[in-house]
Design a protein around this motif. Structure first.
Motif, mmCIF file in Angstrom:
data_model
loop_
_atom_site.group_PDB
_atom_site.id
_atom_site.type_symbol
_atom_site.label_atom_id
_atom_site.label_comp_id
_atom_site.label_asym_id
_atom_site.label_seq_id
_atom_site.Cartn_x
_atom_site.Cartn_y
_atom_site.Cartn_z
ATOM 1 N N ARG A 1 0.820 -1.197 0.000
ATOM 2 C CA ARG A 1 0.000 0.000 0.000
ATOM 3 C C ARG A 1 0.868 1.266 0.000
ATOM 4 O O ARG A 1 1.738 1.448 0.843
ATOM 5 C CB ARG A 1 -0.877 -0.022 1.254
ATOM 6 C CG ARG A 1 -1.871 1.083 1.244
ATOM 7 C CD ARG A 1 -2.915 0.963 2.325
ATOM 8 N NE ARG A 1 -3.514 2.278 2.464
ATOM 9 C CZ ARG A 1 -3.931 2.791 3.589
ATOM 10 N NH1 ARG A 1 -3.856 2.100 4.691
ATOM 11 N NH2 ARG A 1 -4.441 4.002 3.609
ATOM 12 N N ILE B 1 1.165 5.007 0.783
ATOM 13 C CA ILE B 1 0.431 5.921 1.655
ATOM 14 C C ILE B 1 0.720 7.379 1.291
ATOM 15 O O ILE B 1 -0.155 8.227 1.344
ATOM 16 C CB ILE B 1 0.764 5.616 3.130
ATOM 17 C CG1 ILE B 1 0.135 4.258 3.489
ATOM 18 C CG2 ILE B 1 0.242 6.692 4.058
ATOM 19 C CD1 ILE B 1 0.625 3.650 4.755
ATOM 20 N N ASN C 1 -9.269 12.607 7.209
ATOM 21 C CA ASN C 1 -8.604 11.575 8.012
ATOM 22 C C ASN C 1 -7.993 10.538 7.093
ATOM 23 O O ASN C 1 -8.605 10.107 6.127
ATOM 24 C CB ASN C 1 -9.591 10.863 8.937
ATOM 25 C CG ASN C 1 -10.093 11.771 10.053
ATOM 26 O OD1 ASN C 1 -11.278 11.784 10.363
ATOM 27 N ND2 ASN C 1 -9.208 12.534 10.626
ATOM 28 N N GLY C 2 -6.767 10.174 7.406
ATOM 29 C CA GLY C 2 -6.124 9.127 6.633
ATOM 30 C C GLY C 2 -5.576 9.588 5.294
ATOM 31 O O GLY C 2 -5.137 8.770 4.492
ATOM 32 N N GLY D 1 -2.906 11.199 4.876
ATOM 33 C CA GLY D 1 -1.439 11.121 4.857
ATOM 34 C C GLY D 1 -0.725 12.308 5.483
ATOM 35 O O GLY D 1 0.486 12.444 5.312
ATOM 36 N N LYS D 2 -1.424 13.142 6.243
ATOM 37 C CA LYS D 2 -0.790 14.327 6.836
ATOM 38 C C LYS D 2 0.298 13.935 7.836
ATOM 39 O O LYS D 2 1.436 14.418 7.743
ATOM 40 C CB LYS D 2 -1.841 15.197 7.560
ATOM 41 C CG LYS D 2 -2.966 15.675 6.660
ATOM 42 C CD LYS D 2 -3.953 16.548 7.414
ATOM 43 C CE LYS D 2 -4.733 15.807 8.503
ATOM 44 N NZ LYS D 2 -5.588 14.720 7.990
ATOM 45 N N SER D 3 -0.060 13.054 8.765
ATOM 46 C CA SER D 3 0.934 12.655 9.777
ATOM 47 C C SER D 3 2.105 11.933 9.127
ATOM 48 O O SER D 3 3.265 12.153 9.492
ATOM 49 C CB SER D 3 0.299 11.745 10.826
ATOM 50 O OG SER D 3 -0.766 12.403 11.462
ATOM 51 N N SER D 4 1.796 11.077 8.165
ATOM 52 C CA SER D 4 2.877 10.348 7.487
ATOM 53 C C SER D 4 3.816 11.314 6.788
ATOM 54 O O SER D 4 5.044 11.171 6.883
ATOM 55 C CB SER D 4 2.287 9.374 6.471
ATOM 56 O OG SER D 4 1.334 8.548 7.085
ATOM 57 N N GLN E 1 1.060 14.022 17.268
ATOM 58 C CA GLN E 1 -0.389 14.189 17.347
ATOM 59 C C GLN E 1 -0.879 13.861 18.764
ATOM 60 O O GLN E 1 -1.731 14.543 19.304
ATOM 61 C CB GLN E 1 -1.066 13.270 16.332
ATOM 62 C CG GLN E 1 -2.530 13.562 16.114
ATOM 63 C CD GLN E 1 -3.048 12.911 14.839
ATOM 64 O OE1 GLN E 1 -2.316 12.304 14.081
ATOM 65 N NE2 GLN E 1 -4.335 13.054 14.593
ATOM 66 N N GLU F 1 -1.428 18.482 14.238
ATOM 67 C CA GLU F 1 -2.655 18.899 14.917
ATOM 68 C C GLU F 1 -2.393 19.467 16.311
ATOM 69 O O GLU F 1 -2.877 18.944 17.308
ATOM 70 C CB GLU F 1 -3.637 17.720 14.972
ATOM 71 C CG GLU F 1 -3.982 17.263 13.567
ATOM 72 C CD GLU F 1 -5.038 16.175 13.552
ATOM 73 O OE1 GLU F 1 -5.866 16.145 14.467
ATOM 74 O OE2 GLU F 1 -5.020 15.387 12.598
ATOM 75 N N HIS G 1 -7.072 20.545 11.215
ATOM 76 C CA HIS G 1 -8.387 20.166 10.710
ATOM 77 C C HIS G 1 -9.324 21.352 10.576
ATOM 78 O O HIS G 1 -10.234 21.341 9.762
ATOM 79 C CB HIS G 1 -9.021 19.104 11.625
ATOM 80 C CG HIS G 1 -8.531 17.719 11.321
ATOM 81 N ND1 HIS G 1 -8.676 17.152 10.077
ATOM 82 C CD2 HIS G 1 -7.898 16.811 12.075
ATOM 83 C CE1 HIS G 1 -8.146 15.939 10.089
ATOM 84 N NE2 HIS G 1 -7.658 15.714 11.296
#
Ligand SMILES: Nc1ncnc2c1ncn2[C@@H]1O[C@H](COP(=O)(O)OP(=O)(O)OP(=O)(O)O)[C@@H](O)[C@H]1O
Ligand SMILES: [Mg+2]
Lengths: 253, 346
Positions: free
Chosen positions: A15, A17, A37-38, A40-43, A83, A164, A193
């Motif tokens: 996968r 990301i 959500n999901g 890919g911001k944190s990644s 986060q 965040e 967000h």
């Protein structure tokens, strides 16, 4: 250019990301990272901060490829606010903020006046000096968040990545923290967000969707009704004043 | 202002505490040397020691002098270093694995040591106490190797490492049971059991010399990495963000604790509870930051172990209770007090 990411790709197993992301942030600029959500911001923040190795692509901070910079040297220039941070250890607020000096201290060096002033300033900045002796465990969610931001500030970085940072904060501190981030000389990348806050405090915005950049530019250019509809699946009414300085997004039920 | 930031919330002054606990340690060692089936006066104890060190030339009974020097002093000093080493290992593992239940044997070291020792006792590989120690040491390192392998060089995170440790412990425990049940006779099984519960009975000066190298060296390495250990408070990724080379530090410290624990277990058996309880006790007094916690743990561990050894020898006359039984008997009530007093203020 303070931060330059080129063609970043990262994934686990089959996968992907984060795929083919390129961004650039000027010195002193604040970049907002928004997306569902999901997306890919944190990644992406972890890749930029050098906490994950990209499968392909490079990140250059202050002209140096971070893959070539030793961990400790990098942390003197780059701070990262997670986060959600948690611990079972009963540390005090002061202990936590003092950790921010880790990359600046050699193994056996004493506590210097510079360490001292960085810690004091950082605590005052987030309004937690008065609570420095309190146990971290007993802090409220928002206070914990502020302590972690203080720790990042105590690192005296040139570049800050915040995931965040306004989670759990009351509106006063949301605005305080983001204003502080914007007004610092440092270059910052902030995942957010709240689109209104992003519009208010970020110089530029990058919208992520499914691991790729969907749009980027100034808040006025990017945060349009059509974009909100297609990325966030919401109907919104975007109003702006004539100067273009204050924009406001009102979401329709 | 300076001092308000430089000192942590635990306001106990460290130098005072260190001096106090060093005095306590000296008293404990002197007491351990004086007390036994055959009690020797404290004055004689001191004179015997200074005689042996060539500082005095007092006329003493050769038997008393020999009991003090050859038997009891070496035993007390080994107890002190073993206690310090186990407590230190427990502190390190609790920090690295971020688990309050971690202790020196969490990496399978004690189970491995048992298997090694049992191989020597039951299968008769080699002979004498040197062979036993060597077998235990080899077993301990074999177990640590299995853990390192299962957890991918300990790079896969705390819970993974703990699971690997559990698996290795189970593997080596069942190997031990297998060897004992298939080829042991009653006498051998008793020996093995006794060894597993721990005893200072066989220790002599060479054991002390070995520990005198390994334990202080371990303490030095841990102190050198003390700041980095603090950075693990909020997890591995957070430590990395603070510039700590997480993988390298973890493997170095795991190896250091495995080394200390293996050496100690090979001499005195798998003495439990010290490595679990002492770090918590020390943390309760000096707080969680490692530059204070590490030396404090080491010294509390030393005092605790010497005291436990005294108790093991005097509690039933003419008989020595296994040291592991005493550490648990003394440790549990002590631990209960700490747990009670350190409970979160609701
Ligand atoms: N180590 C991993 N293994 C598998 N999947 C992962 C891993 N890390 C992230 N993901 C997946 O990648 C996607 C992006 O995650 P990421 O945390 O970057 O999202 P995000 O934009 O920060 O979301 P949020 O707004 O909820 O914080 C998610 O679908 C997540 O499940
Ligand atoms: Mg996220």
């Amino acid at each position: 250019m303070s931060i330059l990411a080129e063609n970043l790709t990262w994934g686990v197993r089959r996968r992907t990301i984060v795929s083919g992301i390129s961004i650039s942030v000027e010195r002193g600029e604040t970049l907002g990272l928004v997306g569902p959500n999901g997306s890919g911001k944190s990644s992406l923040l972890r890749l930029l901060a050098g906490l994950k190795r990209p499968g392909a692509g490079t990140v250059t901070i202050n002209g140096r490829d971070i893959a070539q910079v030793p961990r400790k040297a990098l942390s003197r220039e780059v701070a990262f606010v997670q986060q959600s941070a948690a611990t079972e250890t009963s540390v005090t607020v002061l202990d936590v903020v003092r950790l921010g000096r880790t990359p600046h201290r050699s193994a056996l060096a004493g506590w210097s006046a510079r360490d001292e002033s960085a810690v004091v300033k950082a605590l005052e900045r987030v309004d937690m000096w008065g609570r420095r002796q309190q146990s971290w465990q007993t802090l409220s969610g928002g206070e914990r968040q502020r302590v972690h931001i203080a720790r990042a500030l105590a690192q005296t970085p040139q570049v800050m990545f915040l995931d965040e940072p306004t989670n759990h904060l009351d509106i006063h501190h949301q605005i305080e923290i983001l204003r502080m981030v914007r007004d610092l000389d440092q270059t910052s990348v902030v995942a957010l967000h709240d689109l209104n806050l992003a519009a208010m405090f970020c110089d530029k915005i990058v919208v992520l969707q499914s691991g790729s950049v969907f749009a980027s530019g100034t808040p006025e250019d990017v945060l349009t009704e059509t974009l909100l509809k297609s990325v966030f699946k919401v109907t919104a009414d975007v109003t702006r004043t004539a100067a273009g300085a204050d924009m406001h997004i009102r979401f329709m039920p | 202002m300076m001092s308000s930031v430089a000192s942590t919330s635990q306001g106990v002054r460290l130098p005072l505490l260190m001096v106090g606990s060093l005095v306590a340690l000296a008293v404990a060692i002197a007491t351990a040397t004086a007390i036994g089936d055959y009690t020797i006066g404290l004055g004689t104890v001191v004179l015997s020691i200074t005689n042996e060190l060539g500082l005095t030339g007092a006329e003493l009974s050769p038997i008393e002098q020999s009991v003090v020097w050859d038997l009891r002093l070496s035993r007390a000093l080994v107890a002190a270093l073993a206690g310090a080493g186990l407590a230190l290992s427990g502190t390190i593992l609790q920090a690295l694995l971020r688990n309050a239940l971690a202790e020196p044997f969490v990496l399978g070291v004690s189970a491995g040591a048992s298997t090694g020792a049992v191989c020597v006792i039951v299968l008769g590989i080699g002979a004498g106490s040197n062979a036993l120690s060597f077998g235990a040491f080899a077993g301990a390192f074999a177990a640590f190797g299995v853990v390192a392998l299962l957890s991918n060089g300990a790079t896969t995170g705390p819970s993974h490492t703990i699971l690997a440790g559990v698996a290795a412990s189970q593997l080596f425990s069942s190997l031990t049971s297998y060897i004992v049940t298939t080829s042991g006779n009653a006498e051998q099984v008793r020996n093995v059991m006794f060894w597993l519960l721990g005893s200072f009975g066989g220790v002599r000066w060479p054991d002390f010399q070995l520990l005198l190298i390994i334990v202080p060296l371990g303490l030095a390495v841990c102190m050198y990495l003390g700041r980095a250990l603090d950075a693990f408070t909020f997890g591995d990724e957070d430590a990395a963000a603070l510039g700590v080379p997480v993988g390298r530090i973890r493997i170095v410290l795991f190896a250091v604790t495995a080394m200390m624990t293996a050496a100690i277990v090979s001499m005195i058996g798998a003495v439990g509870f010290v490595g679990l309880v002492v770090p918590h006790a020390a943390r309760y007094v000096v707080g969680p930051m490692h530059m204070r916690l590490l030396p404090a743990s080491a010294i509390v561990g030393a005092v605790f172990m010497v005291t436990a050894d005294i108790v093991s020898r005097v509690i039933v006359s003419q008989q020595t209770i296994p040291i592991g039984v005493v550490t648990a008997l003394v440790g549990v009530p002590f631990f209960a007090v700490i747990l009670y007093r350190a409970r979160p203020q609701a």
